[in-house]
Design a protein around this motif. Structure first.
Motif, PDB file in Angstrom:
ATOM      1  N   CYS A 177     -48.925 -46.272 -16.449  1.00  0.00           N
ATOM      2  CA  CYS A 177     -49.068 -46.596 -14.885  1.00  0.00           C
ATOM      3  C   CYS A 177     -48.014 -47.860 -14.756  1.00  0.00           C
ATOM      4  CB  CYS A 177     -50.434 -47.438 -14.869  1.00  0.00           C
ATOM      5  SG  CYS A 177     -51.646 -46.140 -14.816  1.00  0.00           S
ATOM      6  N   LEU A 178     -47.738 -48.721 -15.649  1.00  0.00           N
ATOM      7  CA  LEU A 178     -46.854 -49.582 -15.533  1.00  0.00           C
ATOM      8  C   LEU A 178     -45.147 -49.168 -15.380  1.00  0.00           C
ATOM      9  CD1 LEU A 178     -45.828 -52.667 -15.560  1.00  0.00           C
ATOM     10  CD2 LEU A 178     -45.680 -52.532 -18.212  1.00  0.00           C
ATOM     11  N   ARG A 179     -45.109 -48.122 -16.199  1.00  0.00           N
ATOM     12  CA  ARG A 179     -43.749 -47.374 -15.981  1.00  0.00           C
ATOM     13  C   ARG A 179     -43.687 -46.633 -14.619  1.00  0.00           C
ATOM     14  NH1 ARG A 179     -44.812 -45.678 -21.284  1.00  0.00           N
ATOM     15  NH2 ARG A 179     -45.443 -43.651 -20.669  1.00  0.00           N
ATOM     16  N   LYS A 180     -44.802 -46.239 -14.095  1.00  0.00           N
ATOM     17  CA  LYS A 180     -44.883 -45.321 -12.926  1.00  0.00           C
ATOM     18  C   LYS A 180     -44.576 -46.351 -11.668  1.00  0.00           C
ATOM     19  CE  LYS A 180     -45.633 -41.699 -10.221  1.00  0.00           C
ATOM     20  NZ  LYS A 180     -45.734 -42.583  -8.847  1.00  0.00           N
ATOM     21  N   PHE A 181     -45.118 -47.538 -12.023  1.00  0.00           N
ATOM     22  CA  PHE A 181     -45.001 -48.728 -10.947  1.00  0.00           C
ATOM     23  C   PHE A 181     -43.620 -49.181 -10.845  1.00  0.00           C
ATOM     24  CE2 PHE A 181     -44.893 -53.022 -10.031  1.00  0.00           C
ATOM     25  CZ  PHE A 181     -45.388 -53.357  -8.657  1.00  0.00           C
ATOM     26  N   GLN A 182     -42.986 -49.196 -12.083  1.00  0.00           N
ATOM     27  CA  GLN A 182     -41.592 -49.929 -12.120  1.00  0.00           C
ATOM     28  C   GLN A 182     -40.585 -48.692 -11.496  1.00  0.00           C
ATOM     29  OE1 GLN A 182     -41.277 -50.818 -16.293  1.00  0.00           O
ATOM     30  NE2 GLN A 182     -42.079 -52.756 -16.027  1.00  0.00           N
ATOM     31  N   GLU A 183     -40.854 -47.484 -11.975  1.00  0.00           N
ATOM     32  CA  GLU A 183     -39.948 -46.617 -11.298  1.00  0.00           C
ATOM     33  C   GLU A 183     -40.109 -46.488  -9.685  1.00  0.00           C
ATOM     34  OE1 GLU A 183     -41.200 -42.929 -12.870  1.00  0.00           O
ATOM     35  OE2 GLU A 183     -40.416 -43.234 -15.219  1.00  0.00           O
ATOM     36  N   ASP A 184     -41.468 -46.514  -9.033  1.00  0.00           N
ATOM     37  CA  ASP A 184     -41.609 -46.653  -7.791  1.00  0.00           C
ATOM     38  C   ASP A 184     -40.995 -47.849  -7.162  1.00  0.00           C
ATOM     39  OD1 ASP A 184     -43.133 -44.179  -7.995  1.00  0.00           O
ATOM     40  OD2 ASP A 184     -44.978 -44.993  -7.988  1.00  0.00           O
ATOM     41  N   GLN A 185     -40.990 -48.958  -7.830  1.00  0.00           N
ATOM     42  CA  GLN A 185     -40.517 -50.070  -7.246  1.00  0.00           C
ATOM     43  C   GLN A 185     -38.965 -49.978  -7.179  1.00  0.00           C
ATOM     44  OE1 GLN A 185     -43.125 -51.712  -5.679  1.00  0.00           O
ATOM     45  NE2 GLN A 185     -42.143 -53.682  -6.538  1.00  0.00           N
ATOM     46  N   GLN A 186     -38.311 -49.253  -8.482  1.00  0.00           N
ATOM     47  CA  GLN A 186     -36.878 -49.092  -8.321  1.00  0.00           C
ATOM     48  C   GLN A 186     -36.583 -48.034  -7.135  1.00  0.00           C
ATOM     49  OE1 GLN A 186     -34.568 -50.889 -10.265  1.00  0.00           O
ATOM     50  NE2 GLN A 186     -33.038 -49.721  -8.717  1.00  0.00           N
ATOM     51  N   ASN A 187     -37.167 -46.963  -7.164  1.00  0.00           N
ATOM     52  CA  ASN A 187     -37.070 -46.168  -6.030  1.00  0.00           C
ATOM     53  C   ASN A 187     -37.156 -46.628  -4.722  1.00  0.00           C
ATOM     54  OD1 ASN A 187     -36.729 -43.981  -7.772  1.00  0.00           O
ATOM     55  ND2 ASN A 187     -38.913 -43.423  -7.866  1.00  0.00           N
ATOM     56  N   ALA A 188     -38.020 -47.606  -4.492  1.00  0.00           N
ATOM     57  CA  ALA A 188     -38.152 -48.143  -3.055  1.00  0.00           C
ATOM     58  C   ALA A 188     -37.178 -49.018  -3.012  1.00  0.00           C
ATOM     59  CB  ALA A 188     -39.464 -49.063  -3.198  1.00  0.00           C
ATOM     60  N   GLU A 189     -36.494 -49.817  -3.774  1.00  0.00           N
ATOM     61  CA  GLU A 189     -35.407 -50.524  -3.770  1.00  0.00           C
ATOM     62  C   GLU A 189     -34.249 -49.869  -3.363  1.00  0.00           C
ATOM     63  OE1 GLU A 189     -33.483 -54.391  -3.357  1.00  0.00           O
ATOM     64  OE2 GLU A 189     -35.734 -53.801  -3.889  1.00  0.00           O
ATOM     65  N   ASP A 190     -34.004 -48.656  -3.938  1.00  0.00           N
ATOM     66  CA  ASP A 190     -32.726 -47.781  -3.849  1.00  0.00           C
ATOM     67  C   ASP A 190     -32.852 -47.360  -2.599  1.00  0.00           C
ATOM     68  OD1 ASP A 190     -31.897 -48.286  -6.579  1.00  0.00           O
ATOM     69  OD2 ASP A 190     -32.852 -46.467  -7.273  1.00  0.00           O
ATOM     70  N   ASN A 191     -34.074 -46.977  -1.966  1.00  0.00           N
ATOM     71  CA  ASN A 191     -34.384 -46.361  -0.731  1.00  0.00           C
ATOM     72  C   ASN A 191     -33.917 -47.419   0.165  1.00  0.00           C
ATOM     73  OD1 ASN A 191     -34.927 -43.743  -1.437  1.00  0.00           O
ATOM     74  ND2 ASN A 191     -37.054 -44.409  -1.654  1.00  0.00           N
ATOM     75  N   LYS A 192     -34.285 -48.675   0.078  1.00  0.00           N
ATOM     76  CA  LYS A 192     -33.975 -49.668   0.942  1.00  0.00           C
ATOM     77  C   LYS A 192     -32.632 -49.971   1.078  1.00  0.00           C
ATOM     78  CE  LYS A 192     -35.242 -54.542   1.895  1.00  0.00           C
ATOM     79  NZ  LYS A 192     -36.086 -55.697   1.162  1.00  0.00           N
ATOM     80  N   LYS A 193     -31.860 -50.144  -0.011  1.00  0.00           N
ATOM     81  CA  LYS A 193     -30.189 -50.249  -0.029  1.00  0.00           C
ATOM     82  C   LYS A 193     -29.624 -49.050   0.663  1.00  0.00           C
ATOM     83  CE  LYS A 193     -29.978 -53.038  -4.382  1.00  0.00           C
ATOM     84  NZ  LYS A 193     -29.341 -52.868  -5.709  1.00  0.00           N
ATOM     85  N   LYS A 194     -30.099 -47.656   0.385  1.00  0.00           N
ATOM     86  CA  LYS A 194     -29.641 -46.710   1.128  1.00  0.00           C
ATOM     87  C   LYS A 194     -29.728 -46.555   2.623  1.00  0.00           C
ATOM     88  CE  LYS A 194     -29.580 -41.546   0.997  1.00  0.00           C
ATOM     89  NZ  LYS A 194     -30.363 -40.308   0.166  1.00  0.00           N
ATOM     90  N   ASN A 195     -31.017 -47.146   2.915  1.00  0.00           N
ATOM     91  CA  ASN A 195     -31.337 -47.410   4.375  1.00  0.00           C
ATOM     92  C   ASN A 195     -30.539 -48.438   5.142  1.00  0.00           C
ATOM     93  OD1 ASN A 195     -33.138 -45.176   4.266  1.00  0.00           O
ATOM     94  ND2 ASN A 195     -35.013 -46.452   3.858  1.00  0.00           N
ATOM     95  N   GLY A 196     -30.477 -49.580   4.241  1.00  0.00           N
ATOM     96  CA  GLY A 196     -29.575 -50.521   4.831  1.00  0.00           C
ATOM     97  C   GLY A 196     -28.192 -50.129   4.935  1.00  0.00           C
ATOM     98  N   GLU A 197     -27.452 -49.229   4.040  1.00  0.00           N
ATOM     99  CA  GLU A 197     -26.134 -48.969   4.054  1.00  0.00           C
ATOM    100  C   GLU A 197     -25.887 -47.768   5.134  1.00  0.00           C
ATOM    101  OE1 GLU A 197     -22.116 -48.343   3.373  1.00  0.00           O
ATOM    102  OE2 GLU A 197     -23.691 -49.790   2.602  1.00  0.00           O
ATOM    103  N   THR A 198     -27.146 -46.903   5.412  1.00  0.00           N
ATOM    104  CA  THR A 198     -27.081 -45.913   6.727  1.00  0.00           C
ATOM    105  C   THR A 198     -26.891 -46.684   7.881  1.00  0.00           C
ATOM    106  OG1 THR A 198     -28.102 -44.222   5.287  1.00  0.00           O
ATOM    107  CG2 THR A 198     -28.105 -44.052   7.884  1.00  0.00           C
ATOM    108  N   TRP A 199     -27.671 -47.734   8.183  1.00  0.00           N
ATOM    109  CA  TRP A 199     -27.653 -48.570   9.330  1.00  0.00           C
ATOM    110  C   TRP A 199     -26.365 -49.365   9.407  1.00  0.00           C
ATOM    111  CZ3 TRP A 199     -30.868 -48.062  13.401  1.00  0.00           C
ATOM    112  CH2 TRP A 199     -32.059 -47.727  13.371  1.00  0.00           C
ATOM    113  N   ARG A 200     -25.846 -49.716   8.515  1.00  0.00           N
ATOM    114  CA  ARG A 200     -24.559 -50.341   8.501  1.00  0.00           C
ATOM    115  C   ARG A 200     -23.593 -49.442   9.257  1.00  0.00           C
ATOM    116  NH1 ARG A 200     -20.013 -50.952   6.067  1.00  0.00           N
ATOM    117  NH2 ARG A 200     -20.755 -49.532   4.349  1.00  0.00           N
ATOM    118  N   GLN A 201     -23.568 -48.226   8.415  1.00  0.00           N
ATOM    119  CA  GLN A 201     -22.585 -47.259   8.905  1.00  0.00           C
ATOM    120  C   GLN A 201     -22.673 -47.178  10.547  1.00  0.00           C
ATOM    121  OE1 GLN A 201     -22.862 -43.985   6.263  1.00  0.00           O
ATOM    122  NE2 GLN A 201     -22.000 -45.078   4.578  1.00  0.00           N
TER     123      GLN A 201
END
Length: 481
Positions: free
Chosen positions: A442-466
């Motif tokens: 569960c801890l690994r899954k939580f960390q993966e989800d957190q990392q994916n959420a962070e990546d998606n946040k950055k990706k969305n931020g880059e898309t909005w910047r463009q």
């Protein structure tokens, strides 16, 4: 209780020389009797009062007591206006009060003198009806009560106080003693304490005077216990009043007292439970949780619900799903009430029933764990301190832990309240010790989800910047043209 009434009732006016039911001696007069109020009609149709001299019950031979008792009951049927004319007929009011005390004492002291004959029961119920069901007693009080005249201290104590109470209290005491007396024959009394009488009595539960509701609750207990023929009618009528409260008005002063009576009734239900009783649980008790005024009666409601689950554990799934349906969204104090009730229900829940509702239940618990209100999060964490609840969670940890783990992990790292953080760490340690492999998964899954959420946040931020750059460049081009 009778002695308590004597102590609580107001002192007699100094100008009135009447005897009371204490050890003090009555006034000395030639007739050695008592002044008792009667009522007659004048030539123009108006009702006027007069005074008639009657002996005291304790001063007449046994052979004359019954007839004298009947006369006193008839005299007590006179009803006074305590609302619009509180200072009028003070002497007559005091006479009636003393007479009421005497008839109560007569019922109490009857002892083994045999059953009350039918005329006594008939006149007794007439007197009670005249005083309790009179428009002067309740309707006029409510009509004349204005917001400006409300006493805030009285409101906090449980509602405004009826000015007629000095007399009503003795009438209620009389009815209670009459119903509970071994000298009262149920077969005779049921002709006069009939469905119409019971219905009017149930209507009085909406009184704003908490003292009156307490008496009504005790009397209804006695009537339900002694008059088996009325039991279905009482349950049906109470159901209808509760239906009206849930679906229509949302206002009733006596819901807590109703539920307290129903709690005793439910406790006496035989097994297996009848279908009508199960329908009462699902159609009345569970929907009562959705009302805004739930705090006024939640303790009594919770007791009723838990009685059902303890009698039939198969109802646990139905009750839990009902709680989830009406779970409060923005009211933290109600959430804590729900969590308290939920824990008591889970203590009587078996594994099979728990498995049916554990997924939606775990999701709701996870939301409570994530609450920014520290008391809600704290109360949800305390569920793990319950041995039976903790056992149910351990048995189904593969399903439950992945649902609640993200909320626990976020609490442990970022909740603003230190007490919640500490409790979360304790729960996480227990879960880790119970099933280390599942915990790590569960801890690994939580960390993966957190990392994916962070990546998606950055990706969305880059898309909005463009997008902002594109919009800015088009705006600059159009200005040049």
């Amino acid at each position: 209780m009778f002695k308590q009434i004597l102590g609580k009732l107001p002192k007699k006016p100094s100008s009135a020389k009447f005897w009371d039911n204490s050890e003090s001696q009555p006034p000395d007069n030639n007739n050695q009797g008592e002044e008792v109020l009667t009522q007659r009609s004048s030539s123009d149709g108006d009702s006027v009062s007069s005074v008639e001299v009657l002996p005291r019950l304790r001063d007449v031979p046994i052979s004359e007591k019954q007839e004298l008792f009947l006369k006193k009951l008839r005299l007590c049927c006179v009803v006074f206006d305590f609302v619009s004319e509180p200072q009028q007929n003070l002497k007559e009011k005091e006479i009636k009060r003393q007479t009421l005390l005497e008839v109560v004492d007569y019922v109490i002291s009857s002892g083994n003198n045999g059953k009350f004959p039918e005329p006594v029961i008939q006149e007794a119920t007439k007197m009670v009806s005249a005083n309790l069901f009179s428009s002067n007693t309740h309707q006029q009080w409510k009509k004349n009560k204005t917001p400006e005249g409300l006493d805030l201290e009285q409101e906090e104590e449980g509602g405004s106080l009826n000015p007629s109470w000095p007399h009503l209290q003795i009438v209620y005491e009389f009815l209670l003693r009459l119903v509970a007396s071994p000298n009262t024959d149920a077969k005779i009394s049921k002709k006069y304490i009939d469905p119409t009488f019971v219905l009017k009595l149930l209507d009085l539960f909406d009184s704003e005077d908490h003292r009156e509701r307490e008496y009504l609750k005790t009397i209804l207990h006695r009537i339900y216990g002694r008059f088996m023929v009325h039991r279905p009618f009482i349950r049906k009528t109470m159901n209808n009043i509760l239906y009206d409260f849930i679906l229509e008005t949302g206002k009733h002063s006596g819901i807590a007292e109703f539920l307290e009576v129903l709690g005793s009734i439910i406790n006496g239900f035989a097994l297996p439970l009848k279908e009508e009783h199960k329908l009462f649980l699902t159609r009345v008790l569970v929907p009562l949780h959705k009302l805004k005024c739930l705090p006024n009666y939640h303790q009594q409601l919770s007791y009723c619900v838990i009685q059902f689950v303890e009698k039939d554990c198969k109802l646990a799934d139905t009750v839990i799903r009902g709680l989830l349906k009406y779970w409060p969204v923005t009211n933290s104090s109600k959430e804590i009430m729900f969590l308290n009730e939920l824990e008591e229900i889970l203590e009587s829940t078996q594994g099979t029933e728990f498995e049916r509702c554990m997924v939606p239940l775990s999701r709701q618990i996870a939301q409570c764990l994530s609450s920014s209100h520290f008391q809600v999060a704290e109360r949800a964490l305390y569920l793990w301190n319950n041995d039976h609840v903790s056992s149910l969670v351990r048995q189904n940890s593969r399903i439950i832990l992945p649902i609640v783990f993200p909320a626990l992990e976020k609490n442990g790292s970022s909740h603003w309240n230190q007490a919640v953080k500490n409790l979360t760490e304790n729960v996480l340690k227990v879960l880790s010790d119970t099933n280390p492999e599942l915990f790590e998964e569960c801890l690994r899954k939580f960390q993966e989800d957190q990392q994916n959420a962070e990546d998606n946040k950055k990706k969305n931020g880059e898309t909005w910047r463009q997008l902002e750059e594109i919009v800015a460049s088009k705006g600059h081009t159009s200005m040049e043209k």
